[in-house]
Design an enzyme around this catalytic site. Structure first.
Site, short mmCIF file in Angstrom:
data_model
loop_
_atom_site.label_atom_id
_atom_site.label_comp_id
_atom_site.label_asym_id
_atom_site.label_seq_id
_atom_site.Cartn_x
_atom_site.Cartn_y
_atom_site.Cartn_z
CE LYS A 105 -4.47 0.73 0.08
NZ LYS A 105 -5.48 -0.16 -0.48
N GLY A 217 -19.92 7.03 2.52
CA GLY A 217 -18.89 7.24 1.48
C GLY A 217 -19.58 7.26 0.14
N GLY A 219 -17.69 7.97 -2.91
CA GLY A 219 -16.62 8.09 -3.91
C GLY A 219 -16.73 6.92 -4.87
CG ASN A 220 -14.15 3.56 -7.38
OD1 ASN A 220 -14.40 2.48 -6.85
ND2 ASN A 220 -13.91 3.65 -8.67
N GLY A 222 -18.42 3.79 -2.79
CA GLY A 222 -19.76 4.07 -2.26
C GLY A 222 -20.76 4.44 -3.34
P1 NAD Z 1 -12.78 7.79 -2.86
O1 NAD Z 1 -11.74 8.78 -2.59
O2 NAD Z 1 -13.25 7.60 -4.25
O3 NAD Z 1 -14.07 8.13 -1.97
C1 NAD Z 1 -14.00 8.26 -0.59
C2 NAD Z 1 -15.35 8.72 -0.07
O4 NAD Z 1 -15.30 8.74 1.37
C3 NAD Z 1 -15.71 10.13 -0.51
O5 NAD Z 1 -17.09 10.17 -0.82
C4 NAD Z 1 -15.43 10.96 0.72
O6 NAD Z 1 -16.21 12.15 0.79
C5 NAD Z 1 -15.81 9.97 1.81
N1 NAD Z 1 -15.24 10.31 3.11
C6 NAD Z 1 -13.99 10.75 3.39
N2 NAD Z 1 -13.85 10.99 4.70
C7 NAD Z 1 -15.04 10.66 5.27
C8 NAD Z 1 -15.54 10.70 6.59
N3 NAD Z 1 -14.79 11.13 7.59
N4 NAD Z 1 -16.82 10.28 6.80
C9 NAD Z 1 -17.58 9.87 5.76
N5 NAD Z 1 -17.18 9.83 4.49
C10 NAD Z 1 -15.92 10.22 4.25
O7 NAD Z 1 -12.27 6.42 -2.23
P2 NAD Z 1 -12.72 4.95 -2.61
O8 NAD Z 1 -11.80 4.44 -3.67
O9 NAD Z 1 -14.20 4.92 -2.83
O10 NAD Z 1 -12.34 4.14 -1.26
C11 NAD Z 1 -13.25 4.04 -0.18
C12 NAD Z 1 -12.83 2.90 0.72
O11 NAD Z 1 -12.80 1.68 -0.03
C13 NAD Z 1 -11.42 3.02 1.34
O12 NAD Z 1 -11.42 2.39 2.59
C14 NAD Z 1 -10.57 2.22 0.38
O13 NAD Z 1 -9.37 1.78 0.99
C15 NAD Z 1 -11.52 1.07 0.08
N6 NAD Z 1 -11.23 0.34 -1.14
C16 NAD Z 1 -11.19 0.96 -2.34
C17 NAD Z 1 -10.93 0.20 -3.49
C18 NAD Z 1 -10.97 0.83 -4.86
O14 NAD Z 1 -10.90 0.07 -5.83
N7 NAD Z 1 -11.09 2.13 -5.01
C19 NAD Z 1 -10.67 -1.16 -3.37
C20 NAD Z 1 -10.74 -1.79 -2.11
C21 NAD Z 1 -11.01 -1.01 -1.01
#
Ligand code: NAD
Length: 415
Positions: A105, A217, A219-220, A222
């Site tokens: 990571k 969440g 983002g990607n 959620g």
């Molecule tokens: P992202 O940056 O696309 O989105 C993150 C989201 O979380 C945003 O909507 C942001 O506003 C929200 N957020 C941030 N701080 C917050 C808080 N304090 N309270 C509530 N919401 C909050 O990130 P992502 O890629 O969607 O990743 C989200 C989670 O999924 C992380 O834990 C990441 O490690 C995990 N993850 C992501 C992937 C991937 O393919 N992108 C794969 C496995 C796991």
């Protein structure tokens, strides 16, 4: 939210499994320590002409099963302990899903909301410049994670390729389709998570049609989780949130409308027929399925007793602390663990690597079918072990994953 050390929480899970697996103390010690970690300083020229140095990390946790793999996060409160914990989770995740990959990571301490696009590009290229000799298709392959995306992966791949003097698409995954990205990568984590929920719902007798879902969440992970919940599974998404707070509508939210506004304004707006809700309130809603898809440690010993959802699907990494898990267990709440549930992202990233190495291109339908098969097989393996030994799904997932890592270490003659 209390100060949570993700790495300690992950190690706690390892300790619980080490007893069941009867691991020798020296083997357990190897599993509880990252193999390599790098701390770098990234000086960037800002748009106003000043120079600012950012801190960056890369942790290659364990490469017994193959080149390490794991995302890069940009976050103002990033810490080496969080990155260590996430790198360990990547190791177990790849092993649980039987991918020929180890875990890693990366992270940069920065607030993307305060950087211009040009500054973000310079920072992303600087990260690769600092680490280029330590990564690569047969060493360590980064991908997107929180606050990084396909565009950033495109810049990173380009920087790596320029330095190496050849196009090296397989060095980074999660890229745009035009530069070796894979069909199906964008929503892979959420889609894979839903395939696991689909399997678990059958076992738990939860009807997905009209099931009430709350998602933290947007983002990607959620936002795609919300879209798929409604469009494929017919669930009612009653609440969603981002870092600024959330919205609730008990009859179900108009998810496409929320997406439109988020895309146009960068935030979730409260429609006239919905109400605002805090992140903490969202977590304790009386819903069928709760999907934390943002930060780690959001369900902890201080709020676990207030959780009312029947099923928690960890789409985020480490959203439930080990202390909270014990409370949830007592309350009879089933947790689908992160290493099982959110493996879709790394699985399709692995498909992307395979396509890049073979100069091949697979279509979306083929990728969805392969992803569904891998996610349901992983769920069934975990569920069967959990039932056989009367343990939680997380304990079963860790037991399978750690055994797979130890088998590889043993085959290499390390232990
Ligand atoms: P992202 O940056 O696309 O989105 C993150 C989201 O979380 C945003 O909507 C942001 O506003 C929200 N957020 C941030 N701080 C917050 C808080 N304090 N309270 C509530 N919401 C909050 O990130 P992502 O890629 O969607 O990743 C989200 C989670 O999924 C992380 O834990 C990441 O490690 C995990 N993850 C992501 C992937 C991937 O393919 N992108 C794969 C496995 C796991």
């Amino acid at each position: 939210m209390p100060d949570i050390n993700l790495f300690e929480s992950v190690l706690d899970h390892v300790c619980r499994c080490a007893v069941d697996l009867k691991l020798l103390p020296n083997v357990e010690a190897i599993l509880k320590m990252p193999m390599r970690e790098y701390h770098v300083s990234l000086p960037i020229r800002m748009d106003d002409g000043t120079i600012k140095a950012f801190r960056g990390f890369r942790v290659q946790y364990n490469d017994a099963r193959g080149p390490t793999k794991g995302g890069i996060r940009y976050h103002p409160e990033e810490t080496i302990d969080t990155i260590r914990g996430l790198a360990a989770l990547m190791t177990w995740k790849c092993a649980l899903h039987h991918l020929p990959l180890g875990g890693a990571k990366g992270g940069v301490v920065c607030n993307t909301k305060e950087l211009s696009r040009a500054e973000l590009e310079r920072l992303s290229r600087a990260y690769i410049k600092a680490l280029c000799h330590l990564i690569g298709p047969d060493k360590d392959v980064p991908a997107p994670d929180m606050y990084t995306n396909a565009e950033i992966m495109g810049w990173m791949m380009d920087e790596y390729s320029r330095i190496m003097g050849r196009s090296s698409f397989g060095a980074i995954t999660g890229k745009p389709l035009s530069v070796g990205g894979s069909e199906g990568r964008e929503d892979a984590t959420a889609r894979g998570g839903w395939y696991v929920i689909e399997e678990a719902a059958k076992d738990l007798g939860i009807a997905l049609k009209d099931a009430k879902v709350a998602i933290q969440g947007f983002g990607n992970v959620g936002s795609n989780a919300a879209a798929l919940a409604a469009s494929i599974f017919g669930c009612r998404v009653v609440a969603v949130s981002d870092s600024r707070g959330g919205v609730i509508r008990r009859e179900g939210l108009d998810v496409p409308a929320l997406h439109r506004v988020k895309r146009e304004t960068g935030r979730i707006a409260t429609p006239p027929d919905a109400s605002s809700i805090s992140n903490e309130e969202l977590l304790s809603l009386d819903v069928d399925i709760l999907i934390p898809a943002a930060l780690e440690g959001v369900i902890h010993e201080g709020n676990a007793e207030r959780i009312k959802a029947g099923l928690i699907a960890e789409f985020a990494n480490g959203p439930v602390t080990s202390g909270a898990e014990r409370i949830l267990e007592r309350q009879g709440i089933v947790v689908l663990p992160d290493i099982l549930c959110n493996g879709g992202g790394v699985i399709v990233s692995y498909f992307e690597m395979v396509q890049n190495l073979n100069l091949d291109r697979w279509d979306e339908e083929f990728i969805h079918a392969k992803l569904r098969k891998k996610m349901s097989e992983a769920y069934q393996e975990v569920r069967d072990l959990a039932m056989r030994h009367g343990i939680t799904l997380r304990q079963a997932a860790y037991t399978i994953a750690i055994k797979n890592v130890v088998d590889a270490m043993s085959a290499r003659g390390w232990v």
